[in-house]
Enzyme design. Structure first.
Site, PDB file in Angstrom:
ATOM      1  N   GLY A   1      36.099  45.717  49.627  1.00  0.00           N
ATOM      2  CA  GLY A   1      36.982  45.377  48.504  1.00  0.00           C
ATOM      3  C   GLY A   1      38.444  45.286  48.938  1.00  0.00           C
TER       4      GLY A   1
ATOM      5  N   LEU B   1      41.149  47.248  48.284  1.00  0.00           N
ATOM      6  CA  LEU B   1      41.756  48.480  48.775  1.00  0.00           C
ATOM      7  C   LEU B   1      40.961  49.041  49.958  1.00  0.00           C
ATOM      8  CD1 LEU B   1      43.913  50.647  48.450  1.00  0.00           C
ATOM      9  CD2 LEU B   1      42.483  51.740  46.709  1.00  0.00           C
TER      10      LEU B   1
ATOM     11  N   ASP C   1      24.573  52.442  47.607  1.00  0.00           N
ATOM     12  CA  ASP C   1      24.770  51.814  46.293  1.00  0.00           C
ATOM     13  C   ASP C   1      25.132  52.906  45.289  1.00  0.00           C
ATOM     14  OD1 ASP C   1      24.700  50.530  43.894  1.00  0.00           O
ATOM     15  OD2 ASP C   1      22.670  49.718  44.121  1.00  0.00           O
TER      16      ASP C   1
ATOM     17  N   ALA D   1      34.151  50.784  43.099  1.00  0.00           N
ATOM     18  CA  ALA D   1      34.224  50.979  41.647  1.00  0.00           C
ATOM     19  C   ALA D   1      33.667  49.741  40.960  1.00  0.00           C
ATOM     20  CB  ALA D   1      35.676  51.201  41.210  1.00  0.00           C
ATOM     21  N   TYR D   2      33.266  49.929  39.718  1.00  0.00           N
ATOM     22  CA  TYR D   2      32.920  48.796  38.854  1.00  0.00           C
ATOM     23  C   TYR D   2      34.247  48.331  38.273  1.00  0.00           C
ATOM     24  CZ  TYR D   2      30.283  46.051  35.417  1.00  0.00           C
ATOM     25  OH  TYR D   2      29.748  45.030  34.663  1.00  0.00           O
ATOM     26  N   THR D   3      34.812  47.260  38.853  1.00  0.00           N
ATOM     27  CA  THR D   3      36.192  46.857  38.514  1.00  0.00           C
ATOM     28  C   THR D   3      36.270  45.633  37.593  1.00  0.00           C
ATOM     29  OG1 THR D   3      36.273  45.593  40.566  1.00  0.00           O
ATOM     30  CG2 THR D   3      37.235  47.795  40.626  1.00  0.00           C
TER      31      THR D   3
ATOM     32  N   TYR E   1      35.946  50.073  30.790  1.00  0.00           N
ATOM     33  CA  TYR E   1      36.360  50.351  32.174  1.00  0.00           C
ATOM     34  C   TYR E   1      37.229  51.610  32.222  1.00  0.00           C
ATOM     35  CZ  TYR E   1      39.238  49.764  36.420  1.00  0.00           C
ATOM     36  OH  TYR E   1      39.921  49.961  37.593  1.00  0.00           O
TER      37      TYR E   1
HETATM   38  N1  LIG Z   1      42.127  45.926  40.961  1.00  0.00           N
HETATM   39  C1  LIG Z   1      43.016  46.536  40.180  1.00  0.00           C
HETATM   40  O1  LIG Z   1      43.914  45.893  39.594  1.00  0.00           O
HETATM   41  C2  LIG Z   1      42.988  48.032  39.998  1.00  0.00           C
HETATM   42  C3  LIG Z   1      43.914  48.634  39.125  1.00  0.00           C
HETATM   43  C4  LIG Z   1      43.904  50.021  38.985  1.00  0.00           C
HETATM   44  C5  LIG Z   1      42.992  50.778  39.694  1.00  0.00           C
HETATM   45  N2  LIG Z   1      42.090  50.173  40.511  1.00  0.00           N
HETATM   46  C6  LIG Z   1      41.110  51.003  41.214  1.00  0.00           C
HETATM   47  O2  LIG Z   1      41.372  50.917  42.606  1.00  0.00           O
HETATM   48  C7  LIG Z   1      40.139  51.030  43.334  1.00  0.00           C
HETATM   49  C8  LIG Z   1      39.996  49.850  44.286  1.00  0.00           C
HETATM   50  O3  LIG Z   1      39.981  48.652  43.535  1.00  0.00           O
HETATM   51  P1  LIG Z   1      39.919  47.230  44.243  1.00  0.00           P
HETATM   52  O4  LIG Z   1      40.932  46.364  43.576  1.00  0.00           O
HETATM   53  O5  LIG Z   1      39.926  47.383  45.722  1.00  0.00           O
HETATM   54  O6  LIG Z   1      38.490  46.757  43.752  1.00  0.00           O
HETATM   55  P2  LIG Z   1      37.553  45.604  44.323  1.00  0.00           P
HETATM   56  O7  LIG Z   1      38.315  44.690  45.225  1.00  0.00           O
HETATM   57  O8  LIG Z   1      36.845  45.043  43.131  1.00  0.00           O
HETATM   58  O9  LIG Z   1      36.533  46.397  45.217  1.00  0.00           O
HETATM   59  C9  LIG Z   1      35.573  47.235  44.648  1.00  0.00           C
HETATM   60  C10 LIG Z   1      34.545  47.539  45.703  1.00  0.00           C
HETATM   61  O10 LIG Z   1      33.551  48.373  45.104  1.00  0.00           O
HETATM   62  C11 LIG Z   1      32.295  47.932  45.556  1.00  0.00           C
HETATM   63  N3  LIG Z   1      31.233  48.293  44.625  1.00  0.00           N
HETATM   64  C12 LIG Z   1      31.084  47.893  43.341  1.00  0.00           C
HETATM   65  N4  LIG Z   1      29.946  48.390  42.833  1.00  0.00           N
HETATM   66  C13 LIG Z   1      29.374  49.117  43.835  1.00  0.00           C
HETATM   67  C14 LIG Z   1      28.180  49.864  43.932  1.00  0.00           C
HETATM   68  N5  LIG Z   1      27.309  49.955  42.908  1.00  0.00           N
HETATM   69  N6  LIG Z   1      27.903  50.491  45.099  1.00  0.00           N
HETATM   70  C15 LIG Z   1      28.745  50.404  46.147  1.00  0.00           C
HETATM   71  N7  LIG Z   1      29.888  49.695  46.140  1.00  0.00           N
HETATM   72  C16 LIG Z   1      30.192  49.058  44.973  1.00  0.00           C
HETATM   73  C17 LIG Z   1      32.426  46.421  45.645  1.00  0.00           C
HETATM   74  O11 LIG Z   1      31.408  45.944  46.484  1.00  0.00           O
HETATM   75  P3  LIG Z   1      30.683  44.533  46.188  1.00  0.00           P
HETATM   76  O12 LIG Z   1      31.562  43.534  46.861  1.00  0.00           O
HETATM   77  O13 LIG Z   1      29.344  44.709  46.812  1.00  0.00           O
HETATM   78  O14 LIG Z   1      30.637  44.361  44.692  1.00  0.00           O
HETATM   79  C18 LIG Z   1      33.829  46.302  46.259  1.00  0.00           C
HETATM   80  O15 LIG Z   1      33.779  46.408  47.662  1.00  0.00           O
HETATM   81  C19 LIG Z   1      39.045  51.155  42.271  1.00  0.00           C
HETATM   82  O16 LIG Z   1      38.770  52.503  42.040  1.00  0.00           O
HETATM   83  C20 LIG Z   1      39.684  50.555  41.028  1.00  0.00           C
HETATM   84  O17 LIG Z   1      39.099  51.062  39.844  1.00  0.00           O
HETATM   85  C21 LIG Z   1      42.082  48.821  40.690  1.00  0.00           C
END
Ligand SMILES: NC(=O)c1ccc[n+]([C@@H]2O[C@H](COP(=O)([O-])OP(=O)(O)OC[C@H]3O[C@@H](n4cnc5c(N)ncnc54)[C@H](OP(=O)(O)O)[C@@H]3O)[C@@H](O)[C@H]2O)c1
Length: 280
Positions: A9, A11, A32, A56-58, A121
């Protein structure tokens, strides 16, 4: 050895770039989080020193239609990670979101402000925080916001595509702090290195609206800024409600002696340039 969950992902991949070569990059294929019963088996087999959970489920809108799937990953799995790391003496840091707040506080949310999520979420992330803090007092949960990188699909890459094609309406009534993964990842490791636990807010300095951010992206990319038109959230209805004002401030960083992240603009420029290279 450090294990990064969600390593593919936005981050997660920043941590993989930052951390030593023996870091284990863990994707959904290896663990998973939608199958929380697998977590303790994996932790006891792998025995890392530290787990950095970026998985995370984002999908904020999709979560409205499948709350159970979001809850499994954002809450149940985080609780199981906390229990398992506490039992095996493994360090744990995980991430949460500004969307735990309802966005009615205009002066910035600090860690002790009461959360009140508006969407599934945010509710599932809050549940994950609570489970983590109860099960593992040594674990760290970092709330961050509006995450961006130069490597993945995100708001900035979407804006680059849309603005280059013509006028685009962007909401101007939601405020927040864009946060760049290459600033967040080293700051997280500094906090972990200092033994910080519990809840900490960590977001880049500076605040804007999605409209303001889209205009900055256009400016950096030398696209036509006048293509970015203001609209309201009402004019852009989505399945999940978003907070109007979810600026993250911190009352803990100074007490802990941790540095504030720099202003987002510097890192945004770099990220937009990187995104432009990928798309060209
Ligand atoms: N994006 C934002 O704007 C934002 C804002 C505030 C906080 N956050 C938090 O910051 C953190 C990082 O976010 P990010 O932007 O890097 O998110 P991201 O790019 O959507 O990455 C999420 C990762 O989680 C993996 N994932 C999802 N479901 C999974 C499962 N069942 N088992 C294992 N892996 C799974 C995804 O893998 P797949 O590719 O296989 O789906 C992906 O690698 C998260 O905790 C998020 O809630 C994000």
């Amino acid at each position: 050895m450090i294990a990064v969950l969600g390593a593919g992902g936005q981050l997660g991949s920043a941590f993989v770039r930052l951390l030593p070569d023996d870091t284990v990059a863990v994707t959904r294929a290896e663990l998973d989080l939608g199958q929380p019963d697998q977590i303790d088996i994996w932790v006891s087999a792998t025995q890392p020193e530290l787990i950095v959970n970026c998985a995370a489920y984002t999908a904020v809108d999709a979560a409205e239609g499948d709350p159970e799937a979001a809850r499994r990953v954002n809450a149940t799995a985080v609780g199981r990670l906390a229990e398992s790391t506490a039992a095996h003496g493994v360090g744990l840091v995980t991430f949460s979101t500004d969307y735990v707040f309802d966005g009615t506080k205009p002066t910035g949310y600090v860690e002790s402000d009461p959360p009140n999520p508006l969407n599934v979420y945010g509710s599932t992330k809050l549940e994950g925080e609570d489970l983590l803090i109860k099960a593992n007092p040594n674990a760290l949960v970092i709330r961050t916001s509006w995450v961006l990188s130069g490597t993945h699909r995100n708001f900035a890459s979407t804006m680059l595509d849309l603005i280059s094609k013509g006028p685009v309406g962007v909401v101007d009534d939601q405020h927040g702090r864009p946060t760049l993964v290459d600033d967040l990842a080293p700051a997280t490791m500094a906090a972990v290195g200092d033994g910080v636990s519990g809840l900490v807010h960590l977001a880049n300095q500076g605040e804007t609206t999605w409209l303001g951010l889209a205009r900055e992206v256009a400016e950096i990319a030398e696209l036509d800024v006048s293509n970015v038109k203001p609209i309201t959230s009402e004019e852009f209805p989505r399945p999940a409600r978003r907070p109007a004002d979810s600026v993250l401030a911190s009352e803990r960083l100074a007490v802990l002696g941790l540095e504030q992240l720099r202003h987002y603009r510097v890192s945004l420029e770099r990220a937009v340039e990187d995104l432009m290279k990928v798309s060209s």
